[in-house]
Motif scaffolding. Structure first.
Motif, PDB file in Angstrom:
ATOM      1  N   ALA A 158       2.140  -2.268  -2.631  1.00 12.74           N
ATOM      2  CA  ALA A 158       3.204  -2.934  -3.378  1.00 12.74           C
ATOM      3  C   ALA A 158       4.060  -1.855  -4.012  1.00 12.74           C
ATOM      4  O   ALA A 158       3.539  -0.984  -4.712  1.00 12.74           O
ATOM      5  N   VAL A 159       5.352  -1.884  -3.745  1.00 13.64           N
ATOM      6  CA  VAL A 159       6.260  -0.970  -4.426  1.00 13.64           C
ATOM      7  C   VAL A 159       6.689  -1.656  -5.712  1.00 13.64           C
ATOM      8  O   VAL A 159       7.174  -2.795  -5.683  1.00 13.64           O
ATOM      9  N   MET A 160       6.450  -0.987  -6.844  1.00 10.90           N
ATOM     10  CA  MET A 160       6.829  -1.566  -8.138  1.00 10.90           C
ATOM     11  C   MET A 160       8.036  -0.841  -8.703  1.00 10.90           C
ATOM     12  O   MET A 160       8.225   0.345  -8.480  1.00 10.90           O
ATOM     13  N   THR A 183     -10.208  -2.561  -3.233  1.00 10.42           N
ATOM     14  CA  THR A 183      -9.756  -1.405  -3.998  1.00 10.42           C
ATOM     15  C   THR A 183      -8.276  -1.497  -4.331  1.00 10.42           C
ATOM     16  O   THR A 183      -7.464  -1.808  -3.464  1.00 10.42           O
ATOM     17  N   VAL A 184      -7.961  -1.241  -5.602  1.00  9.81           N
ATOM     18  CA  VAL A 184      -6.553  -1.120  -5.991  1.00  9.81           C
ATOM     19  C   VAL A 184      -6.332   0.313  -6.444  1.00  9.81           C
ATOM     20  O   VAL A 184      -6.992   0.799  -7.372  1.00  9.81           O
ATOM     21  N   TYR A 185      -5.438   0.970  -5.760  1.00 10.23           N
ATOM     22  CA  TYR A 185      -5.202   2.395  -5.950  1.00 10.23           C
ATOM     23  C   TYR A 185      -3.794   2.557  -6.533  1.00 10.23           C
ATOM     24  O   TYR A 185      -2.847   1.957  -6.018  1.00 10.23           O
ATOM     25  N   THR A 210      -2.476  -0.510  -2.556  1.00  9.15           N
ATOM     26  CA  THR A 210      -1.892   0.519  -3.421  1.00  9.15           C
ATOM     27  C   THR A 210      -0.707  -0.016  -4.215  1.00  9.15           C
ATOM     28  O   THR A 210       0.126  -0.747  -3.671  1.00  9.15           O
ATOM     29  N   LEU A 211      -0.673   0.354  -5.496  1.00 10.04           N
ATOM     30  CA  LEU A 211       0.519   0.124  -6.319  1.00 10.04           C
ATOM     31  C   LEU A 211       1.246   1.458  -6.400  1.00 10.04           C
ATOM     32  O   LEU A 211       0.682   2.447  -6.871  1.00 10.04           O
TER      33      LEU A 211
END
Ligand SMILES: Nc1ncnc2c1ncn2[C@@H]1O[C@H](COP(=O)(O)OP(=O)(O)OP(=O)(O)O)[C@@H](O)[C@H]1O
Ligand SMILES: [Mg+2]
Length: 339
Positions: A204-206, A186-188, A32-33
């Motif tokens: 990943a916290v952006m 999967t990228v969510y 997850t982003l």
């Protein structure tokens, strides 16, 4: 299929969307982003899909640079927040549309569509038009359509954010089940930190075009490395103080007029991060007196906002106290960040 972004940069004129994004997504992972609006989540996803070309850096699929590979050849399925279904096509036709370039091997289109509808729990709905479906059902159709060509990579950009809270919770479980069943990388993308914590294998916290921290939900929640991550992922009380070290087991930190004991050896300017659930009226350590400003009933307890000598402090408590209250926390429960 594993994914890698190496120092990816992207600007739109003066607006810099990505300032050097480094990421690795493992094969079969639900990654997850998460981050605030405008931090670059969608741009990152579009760079993976090939809908956006990075100004610098590389995107690799299983170690191979995919620059120059057009979106349709990347074998990527995408679901967007408002991935409009074709209104004049039935559910079945919408899902079959996902197969237009990739007719299924060894089964008919009909059979493949039936399998996909069963996968997303829409068996028997194939002949309906999209306007005869609820929002949640529409997103299931969009998911089935994206999964139709059996993509190596599934990209989901806030697919649940238009739905109401209950449906969102339900569908995110469903999404996770489907992802597990297929084992598709999967990228969510979400800006909802609770959702990110709930569904991800890793996240990943952006922030502001960069990756601030990567890890599994528990470790990032429990060990944030920056004040931004501490405050963004779950609620936190971030109290600035000065550590003077030297306790037998830990350090003494001065915050205003109070002194707290924290685990670890620190000196100089620090921020003590204490989760609302770590504050307790019965704690025997690090006690301080604060005044109740506001209480919110949450069903399973209260979120109580305190004024502590001009500082705002939030606690999760079983009851809603009034007036002045003594709070405390365990030295091990504070995350200390050097400033
Ligand atoms: N086509 C574009 N033209 C100009 N600026 C853009 C464009 N696309 C994105 N940006 C800018 O790049 C930055 C990152 O945008 P992006 O859409 O990736 O953010 P996001 O994290 O997905 O935000 P949100 O949660 O609001 O969807 C923002 O400042 C945005 O304004
Ligand atoms: Mg976005």
């Amino acid at each position: 299929m594993s994914l890698e972004l190496a120092d990816v940069e992207r600007a739109y004129g003066d607006a810099v969307a990505l300032r050097g994004v480094d990421l690795t997504v493992r094969d079969g992972e639900f990654f997850t982003l998460v981050g605030p609006s405008g931090c670059g989540k969608t741009t990152t996803l579009r760079c993976i899909a090939g809908l956006e070309t990075p100004d610098a850096g590389a995107v690799r699929f299983d170690g191979t640079d995919v620059s120059g590979v057009p979106p349709e050849d990347r074998n990527v399925g995408v679901v967007f927040q408002h991935y409009a279904l074709f209104p004049t096509m039935t559910v079945r036709e919408n899902v079959a549309y996902g197969l237009r370039f990739d007719p299924p091997a060894g089964e008919s289109v009909e059979e493949r569509v039936d399998d996909l509808l069963a996968l997303v729990d829409l068996t028997g709905m194939g002949e309906r038009d999209p306007d005869e479906l609820s929002g949640g059902q529409r997103q299931r159709v969009a998911l089935a359509r994206a999964l139709a060509p059996a993509p190596d990579v599934l990209l989901l950009d806030e697919p649940l954010s238009a739905l109401d809270a209950r449906l969102r919770d339900e569908l995110r479980l469903e999404l996770k089940r489907v992802q597990r069943e297929l084992g598709v990388t999967t990228v969510y993308v979400t800006h909802d930190q609770a959702e990110a914590l709930a569904v991800s294998d890793r996240l990943a916290v952006m922030n502001d075009g960069r990756v601030a921290q990567v890890g599994d939900p528990e470790s990032v929640y429990e060990n944030p490395e920056t004040r931004f991550v501490a405050a963004f992922l779950g609620e936190n009380n971030c109290l600035d103080g000065r550590a003077v070290g030297g306790e037998t087991r830990g350090s003494l930190v001065r915050v205003g007029d109070a002194s707290f004991t924290v685990a670890g050896d620190y000196r100089g300017a620090v921020t003590c991060c204490i989760r609302p659930e770590s504050l307790d009226v019965n704690a025997s350590h690090n006690r301080f007196e604060a005044r109740v400003a506001e209480s919110e009933f949450l069903g399973d307890g209260y979120r109580v906002h305190f004024d502590w000598n001009g500082r705002s402090v939030v606690a999760r408590l079983d009851d809603a106290p009034t007036g002045r209250v003594t709070l405390g926390f365990d030295p091990d429960d504070a995350v200390v960040l050097e400033r």
